[in-house]
Design an enzyme around this catalytic site. Sequence first.
Site, mmCIF file in Angstrom:
data_model
loop_
_atom_site.group_PDB
_atom_site.id
_atom_site.type_symbol
_atom_site.label_atom_id
_atom_site.label_comp_id
_atom_site.label_asym_id
_atom_site.label_seq_id
_atom_site.Cartn_x
_atom_site.Cartn_y
_atom_site.Cartn_z
ATOM 1 C CB SER A 240 -0.972 0.002 1.184
ATOM 2 O OG SER A 240 -0.292 -0.250 2.383
ATOM 3 C CG HIS A 270 -0.995 -5.227 1.943
ATOM 4 N ND1 HIS A 270 -0.348 -5.095 3.139
ATOM 5 C CD2 HIS A 270 -0.921 -3.979 1.355
ATOM 6 C CE1 HIS A 270 0.103 -3.847 3.276
ATOM 7 N NE2 HIS A 270 -0.250 -3.149 2.194
ATOM 8 C CG HIS A 317 5.679 -8.957 8.171
ATOM 9 N ND1 HIS A 317 6.661 -8.165 7.647
ATOM 10 C CD2 HIS A 317 4.574 -8.179 8.257
ATOM 11 C CE1 HIS A 317 6.180 -6.947 7.443
ATOM 12 N NE2 HIS A 317 4.902 -6.933 7.807
ATOM 13 N NE ARG A 326 2.131 -3.515 12.327
ATOM 14 C CZ ARG A 326 2.037 -3.645 11.005
ATOM 15 N NH1 ARG A 326 1.564 -2.649 10.275
ATOM 16 N NH2 ARG A 326 2.394 -4.760 10.399
ATOM 17 C CG ASP A 372 -3.651 -7.752 8.790
ATOM 18 O OD1 ASP A 372 -4.151 -6.658 9.057
ATOM 19 O OD2 ASP A 372 -2.849 -7.924 7.861
HETATM 20 N N1 NMX Z 1 0.675 -19.549 6.126
HETATM 21 C C1 NMX Z 1 1.121 -20.480 5.250
HETATM 22 N N2 NMX Z 1 2.187 -20.339 4.477
HETATM 23 C C2 NMX Z 1 2.871 -19.189 4.602
HETATM 24 C C3 NMX Z 1 2.510 -18.196 5.515
HETATM 25 C C4 NMX Z 1 1.345 -18.387 6.290
HETATM 26 N N3 NMX Z 1 0.877 -17.469 7.131
HETATM 27 N N4 NMX Z 1 3.400 -17.174 5.414
HETATM 28 C C5 NMX Z 1 4.283 -17.522 4.470
HETATM 29 N N5 NMX Z 1 3.952 -18.749 3.971
HETATM 30 C C6 NMX Z 1 4.594 -19.443 2.857
HETATM 31 C C7 NMX Z 1 4.494 -18.583 1.604
HETATM 32 O O1 NMX Z 1 3.208 -18.704 0.997
HETATM 33 C C8 NMX Z 1 5.633 -19.138 0.778
HETATM 34 O O2 NMX Z 1 5.190 -20.364 0.239
HETATM 35 P P1 NMX Z 1 5.645 -20.821 -1.272
HETATM 36 O O3 NMX Z 1 7.126 -20.981 -1.171
HETATM 37 O O4 NMX Z 1 4.898 -22.081 -1.467
HETATM 38 O O5 NMX Z 1 5.233 -19.717 -2.175
HETATM 39 C C9 NMX Z 1 6.675 -19.453 1.835
HETATM 40 O O6 NMX Z 1 5.974 -19.576 3.093
HETATM 41 C C10 NMX Z 1 7.735 -18.371 1.982
HETATM 42 O O7 NMX Z 1 7.090 -17.130 2.203
HETATM 43 P P2 NMX Z 1 7.789 -15.980 3.091
HETATM 44 O O8 NMX Z 1 9.052 -15.612 2.411
HETATM 45 O O9 NMX Z 1 7.870 -16.400 4.511
HETATM 46 O O10 NMX Z 1 6.704 -14.820 3.037
HETATM 47 P P3 NMX Z 1 6.515 -13.670 1.934
HETATM 48 O O11 NMX Z 1 7.458 -12.569 2.253
HETATM 49 O O12 NMX Z 1 6.568 -14.223 0.553
HETATM 50 O O13 NMX Z 1 5.015 -13.246 2.213
HETATM 51 C C11 NMX Z 1 3.155 -12.733 3.607
HETATM 52 C C12 NMX Z 1 4.647 -12.526 3.379
HETATM 53 C C13 NMX Z 1 2.697 -11.802 4.717
HETATM 54 C C14 NMX Z 1 2.404 -12.381 2.320
HETATM 55 C C15 NMX Z 1 2.914 -14.228 3.996
HETATM 56 O O14 NMX Z 1 3.535 -14.491 5.242
HETATM 57 C C16 NMX Z 1 1.442 -14.575 4.071
HETATM 58 O O15 NMX Z 1 0.853 -14.939 3.052
HETATM 59 N N6 NMX Z 1 0.820 -14.481 5.294
HETATM 60 C C17 NMX Z 1 -0.610 -14.707 5.431
HETATM 61 C C18 NMX Z 1 -1.397 -13.499 4.931
HETATM 62 C C19 NMX Z 1 -1.236 -12.321 5.884
HETATM 63 O O16 NMX Z 1 -1.353 -12.440 7.093
HETATM 64 N N7 NMX Z 1 -0.992 -11.145 5.298
HETATM 65 C C20 NMX Z 1 -0.934 -9.890 6.078
HETATM 66 C C21 NMX Z 1 0.487 -9.347 6.250
HETATM 67 C C22 NMX Z 1 0.472 -8.070 7.046
HETATM 68 N N8 NMX Z 1 -0.293 -7.018 6.373
HETATM 69 O O17 NMX Z 1 -1.138 -6.439 6.931
HETATM 70 O O18 NMX Z 1 -0.057 -6.748 5.193
HETATM 71 C C1 MLT Z 2 1.977 -3.435 6.525
HETATM 72 O O1 MLT Z 2 1.600 -2.892 7.563
HETATM 73 O O2 MLT Z 2 2.077 -2.809 5.461
HETATM 74 C C2 MLT Z 2 2.207 -4.911 6.536
HETATM 75 O O3 MLT Z 2 2.668 -5.363 7.758
HETATM 76 C C3 MLT Z 2 2.974 -5.421 5.359
HETATM 77 C C4 MLT Z 2 4.414 -5.036 5.248
HETATM 78 O O4 MLT Z 2 4.969 -4.258 6.005
HETATM 79 O O5 MLT Z 2 5.059 -5.611 4.331
#
Ligand code: NMX
Ligand code: MLT
Length: 436
Positions: A240, A270, A317, A326, A372
Amino acid sequence: MSSLKKKLEEKILQHRPRTERLVKEYGDVKVDEVKISQVIGGMRGIKCLVTDISYLDPFEGIRFRGYTIPEVLEKLPKVPGAEMPYVEGFLYLLLTGDIPTMQEVEEVHKEFNARKKVPQYVFDILHAMPKDSHPMTMFATAIMSMHLDSVFDKEYRKGIKKTDYWSAYYEDAMNLLAKIPEIAAHIYRWKYKDGDIIPSDPDLDMGGNFAHMMGIDRPYDDVARLYFILHSDHESGNVSAHTGHLVASALSDIYYSISAMLNGLAGPLHGLANEEVLRWLQGVMDSMGGKIPTEEEMKKFVWDTLESGKVIPGFGHAVLRKTDPRYMAQREFCLKHLPDDPIFKYVDLLFKVVPPILLEQGKAKNPWPNVDAQSGVIQWHYGVREYEFYTVLFGIGRALGVCSNIIWARGLGYPIERPKSVTTDMLEEIAFGKKS
Ligand code: NMX
Ligand code: MLT
């Protein structure tokens, strides 16, 4: 000129030589090197953005203008009779780097009051949309429509100097931030409360007025203040913040930029994760017939979710490598105000159960909860059970941080953003000398 704008002008003028010197005298100094895994992997970790408004340490979490969350909550002037500080004072801190006095906070409040009348066309547009549109679609549309009133757009056409762009962006940003709570509350009441709209109260601060317009009693005013502050900024690389920055770098005005910011926030990886957490928890509750699951039952539900190919929302994350502060700030609020809430008990059980499972699965780099995971619980407790709305609350907060960053980006004359792409052939050539 308002005292906030005057102070900001002083700060921008003081800061400009630092940026100019870095570019002119040290422009060739290397900051980072880039690996193929980063080029293909979402640019993770590449140091290529600059902001002084917040910084995210992977192990400590966010600092706003150098202050941790507990410090921000402690040091900023508080609304009389409330636990949480004025959001207006927090904006002052984001913009200037200084903790405001009560008088300075009151001036921001007055400035917002003078700017807060939402044009009728915004409501007409919202009312013309299908009522089952997602609230984030409504929010982004309402905000984009106000391009019509953009000060920057008009000044630019007249031929404003580049060094004055920030001033017109400031006007647009303050106009927008003053109106945003009413637009969001209007969407909520229009969609979910039969259009029974509660008018804004000019005597109340931003958080208090939002709670009033939502129609929810204390301590929801403090919930609103806490939310807007916690969600405001998370340095510049998140989707964002980066989107808002990128769009504004083309000199698209604040309305286009913040609307684009919201569209990025609306993705399930996100900001939409706060909606997904509650949707997922509802699934757990339904499958358990409403009872609190045992630890074993919860573990099975988490594994089933992972094995179905889904992520566990609210965990993991891109930068953080520990529990999000947070999350902890909201958990503390829950422990104080709603320790016996059944959904809080679910979420607390997840805090215990999910990280070891994600570690065992071995994919997620960070198994800990993010902001979240906890935010929907508080909303649910105070009666906001329409979880589609939760990302709008995140968006109100994020607008504070992204507007501040955009004003500063224009103040420091950052150019249009334009990284370079390469082809797969080129990467193979770099990697192992293959000719296409
Ligand atoms: N549950 C299951 N698998 C996960 C999760 C999770 N919560 N977090 C990461 N992974 C997986 C991810 O999908 C990836 O799998 P693959 O290799 O099959 O593609 C692997 O672990 C490596 O990912 P990371 O490097 O740890 O995470 P990345 O930096 O790519 O993504 C998020 C970060 C936040 C997108 C990821 O942790 C996620 O999808 N979390 C769940 C959704 C979420 O809570 N998002 C909100 C984040 C905060 N916000 O407000 O934005
Ligand atoms: C945010 O607040 O934007 C989320 O935690 C995602 C991030 O920092 O990558």
